[in-house]
Motif scaffolding. Sequence first.
Motif, PDB file in Angstrom:
ATOM      1  N   THR A 161      34.819 -13.567 142.030  1.00  0.00           N
ATOM      2  CA  THR A 161      35.510 -14.261 141.026  1.00  0.00           C
ATOM      3  C   THR A 161      36.704 -13.675 140.874  1.00  0.00           C
ATOM      4  O   THR A 161      37.215 -12.521 141.501  1.00  0.00           O
ATOM      5  N   LEU A 162      37.654 -14.705 140.298  1.00  0.00           N
ATOM      6  CA  LEU A 162      38.955 -14.434 140.027  1.00  0.00           C
ATOM      7  C   LEU A 162      39.223 -14.815 138.534  1.00  0.00           C
ATOM      8  O   LEU A 162      38.479 -15.469 138.040  1.00  0.00           O
ATOM      9  N   VAL A 163      40.324 -14.638 138.118  1.00  0.00           N
ATOM     10  CA  VAL A 163      40.932 -15.207 136.769  1.00  0.00           C
ATOM     11  C   VAL A 163      41.883 -16.009 136.988  1.00  0.00           C
ATOM     12  O   VAL A 163      43.125 -15.766 137.684  1.00  0.00           O
ATOM     13  N   ASN A 164      42.013 -17.252 136.220  1.00  0.00           N
ATOM     14  CA  ASN A 164      43.247 -18.234 136.094  1.00  0.00           C
ATOM     15  C   ASN A 164      43.832 -18.270 134.770  1.00  0.00           C
ATOM     16  O   ASN A 164      42.982 -18.726 133.821  1.00  0.00           O
ATOM     17  N   VAL A 165      44.997 -18.039 134.788  1.00  0.00           N
ATOM     18  CA  VAL A 165      45.681 -17.972 133.580  1.00  0.00           C
ATOM     19  C   VAL A 165      46.695 -19.207 133.451  1.00  0.00           C
ATOM     20  O   VAL A 165      47.518 -19.218 134.538  1.00  0.00           O
ATOM     21  N   ASN A 166      46.771 -19.762 132.355  1.00  0.00           N
ATOM     22  CA  ASN A 166      47.763 -20.635 131.752  1.00  0.00           C
ATOM     23  C   ASN A 166      48.804 -20.482 130.482  1.00  0.00           C
ATOM     24  O   ASN A 166      48.082 -20.222 129.799  1.00  0.00           O
ATOM     25  N   PHE A 167      49.861 -20.579 130.598  1.00  0.00           N
ATOM     26  CA  PHE A 167      50.465 -20.250 129.405  1.00  0.00           C
ATOM     27  C   PHE A 167      50.873 -21.709 128.885  1.00  0.00           C
ATOM     28  O   PHE A 167      51.574 -22.564 129.564  1.00  0.00           O
ATOM     29  N   PRO A 168      50.999 -21.891 127.681  1.00  0.00           N
ATOM     30  CA  PRO A 168      51.418 -23.268 126.937  1.00  0.00           C
ATOM     31  C   PRO A 168      52.632 -23.634 127.196  1.00  0.00           C
ATOM     32  O   PRO A 168      53.547 -22.664 127.065  1.00  0.00           O
ATOM     33  N   PRO A 169      53.152 -24.842 126.973  1.00  0.00           N
ATOM     34  CA  PRO A 169      54.522 -25.215 127.153  1.00  0.00           C
ATOM     35  C   PRO A 169      55.182 -24.985 125.649  1.00  0.00           C
ATOM     36  O   PRO A 169      55.724 -26.190 124.931  1.00  0.00           O
ATOM     37  N   LEU A 170      55.356 -23.918 125.283  1.00  0.00           N
ATOM     38  CA  LEU A 170      55.923 -23.655 124.006  1.00  0.00           C
ATOM     39  C   LEU A 170      56.997 -22.407 124.020  1.00  0.00           C
ATOM     40  O   LEU A 170      56.844 -21.645 125.057  1.00  0.00           O
ATOM     41  N   ASP A 171      57.861 -22.349 123.128  1.00  0.00           N
ATOM     42  CA  ASP A 171      58.613 -21.026 122.939  1.00  0.00           C
ATOM     43  C   ASP A 171      57.506 -19.853 122.848  1.00  0.00           C
ATOM     44  O   ASP A 171      56.476 -19.873 122.240  1.00  0.00           O
ATOM     45  N   ALA A 172      57.854 -18.565 123.292  1.00  0.00           N
ATOM     46  CA  ALA A 172      57.111 -17.406 122.869  1.00  0.00           C
ATOM     47  C   ALA A 172      56.547 -17.173 121.738  1.00  0.00           C
ATOM     48  O   ALA A 172      55.431 -17.071 121.422  1.00  0.00           O
ATOM     49  N   GLY A 173      57.551 -17.690 120.456  1.00  0.00           N
ATOM     50  CA  GLY A 173      57.216 -17.031 119.266  1.00  0.00           C
ATOM     51  C   GLY A 173      56.046 -18.239 118.659  1.00  0.00           C
ATOM     52  O   GLY A 173      55.439 -17.799 117.739  1.00  0.00           O
ATOM     53  N   ALA A 174      55.981 -19.419 119.640  1.00  0.00           N
ATOM     54  CA  ALA A 174      55.243 -20.466 118.793  1.00  0.00           C
ATOM     55  C   ALA A 174      53.584 -20.366 119.425  1.00  0.00           C
ATOM     56  O   ALA A 174      52.683 -21.053 118.894  1.00  0.00           O
ATOM     57  N   VAL A 175      53.575 -19.407 120.333  1.00  0.00           N
ATOM     58  CA  VAL A 175      52.077 -19.360 121.266  1.00  0.00           C
ATOM     59  C   VAL A 175      51.070 -18.747 120.034  1.00  0.00           C
ATOM     60  O   VAL A 175      51.463 -17.774 119.471  1.00  0.00           O
ATOM     61  N   LYS A 176      49.992 -19.415 120.025  1.00  0.00           N
ATOM     62  CA  LYS A 176      48.940 -18.752 118.909  1.00  0.00           C
ATOM     63  C   LYS A 176      48.226 -17.654 119.052  1.00  0.00           C
ATOM     64  O   LYS A 176      47.711 -16.850 118.320  1.00  0.00           O
ATOM     65  N   GLY A 177      48.253 -17.275 120.663  1.00  0.00           N
ATOM     66  CA  GLY A 177      47.382 -16.175 121.014  1.00  0.00           C
ATOM     67  C   GLY A 177      46.720 -16.494 122.246  1.00  0.00           C
ATOM     68  O   GLY A 177      47.317 -17.392 123.250  1.00  0.00           O
ATOM     69  N   ILE A 178      45.561 -15.615 122.638  1.00  0.00           N
ATOM     70  CA  ILE A 178      44.985 -16.070 123.858  1.00  0.00           C
ATOM     71  C   ILE A 178      43.574 -16.377 123.643  1.00  0.00           C
ATOM     72  O   ILE A 178      42.752 -15.852 122.902  1.00  0.00           O
ATOM     73  N   LYS A 179      43.109 -17.310 124.460  1.00  0.00           N
ATOM     74  CA  LYS A 179      41.777 -17.704 124.666  1.00  0.00           C
ATOM     75  C   LYS A 179      40.837 -17.446 125.723  1.00  0.00           C
ATOM     76  O   LYS A 179      41.486 -18.138 126.776  1.00  0.00           O
TER      77      LYS A 179
END
Length: 254
Positions: A161-179
């Motif tokens: 198994t592996l983990v796939n991470v995606n970061f949203p197209p937002l300014d860093a301060g606008a990111v709501k968290g991690i799910k």
Amino acid sequence: MRILLTNDDGIFAPGLEVLERIARQFSDDIWIVAPSEEQSGAGHSLTLSSPVRLRQHDERRFSVSGTPTDAVMMALRTVMPDAPDLLLSGVNRGANLGDDVTYSGTVSAAIEGTLAGIRSIALSQVYAKEGMGDTVPFGAAEAWGQQVIAPLLDAPFAPRTLVNVNFPPLDAGAVKGIKAVRQGFHDYARGSVVEGTDPRGYRYFWFGLHGIEHTPGHQTDLEAIQDGYVSVTPLQLDLTHEASLGDLAGRYAR
């Protein structure tokens, strides 16, 4: 901790520079082996019909004239004196969400690490506008990369198994968290093929990467990104559809 960095955007990609800065928050033992040219969409392809060439840029930085899979194989079998404790692939310029992971060279590099028994994580920066080229902003990835990776360093990874991470197209301060979410799926029946004519009058076709309608279900990577969260999705290499196995076995029983 020894960390191997790779990608599919090439050795000089800005996302790889971002990944190196993230990785150095965890270790100084960093090795980089990446394709010499962009290999987006290469998937888990392996170069078999031509030689692969290796170029050394400094003590622990190399490029490979091949695919992301080639780069990982060269790193593990030729370049590095010992296997790494962690493989990080990215940070990709663009999303690797839903079914797109099957095309992704970024995810496939992490798959190759997983096949070798190495804890592997793929990271991608989603962007909102077409035609951004090298101006894609990686602020969300840079600001949130350490927070995403740190809990994964001692998390139990099941075999293969592996983990796939995606970061949203937002300014860093606008990111709501991690799910932590499951993989979504795209409706590729609505995908686009762009037709044009080259300067010599010949037709060409270009696969469209945007405008594909998708159907995000509850708690998928697609939905998490749309809602402004970093998505973290565990992927498995065993593609067997267990529910169909018994029926097929019965159909071939004698």
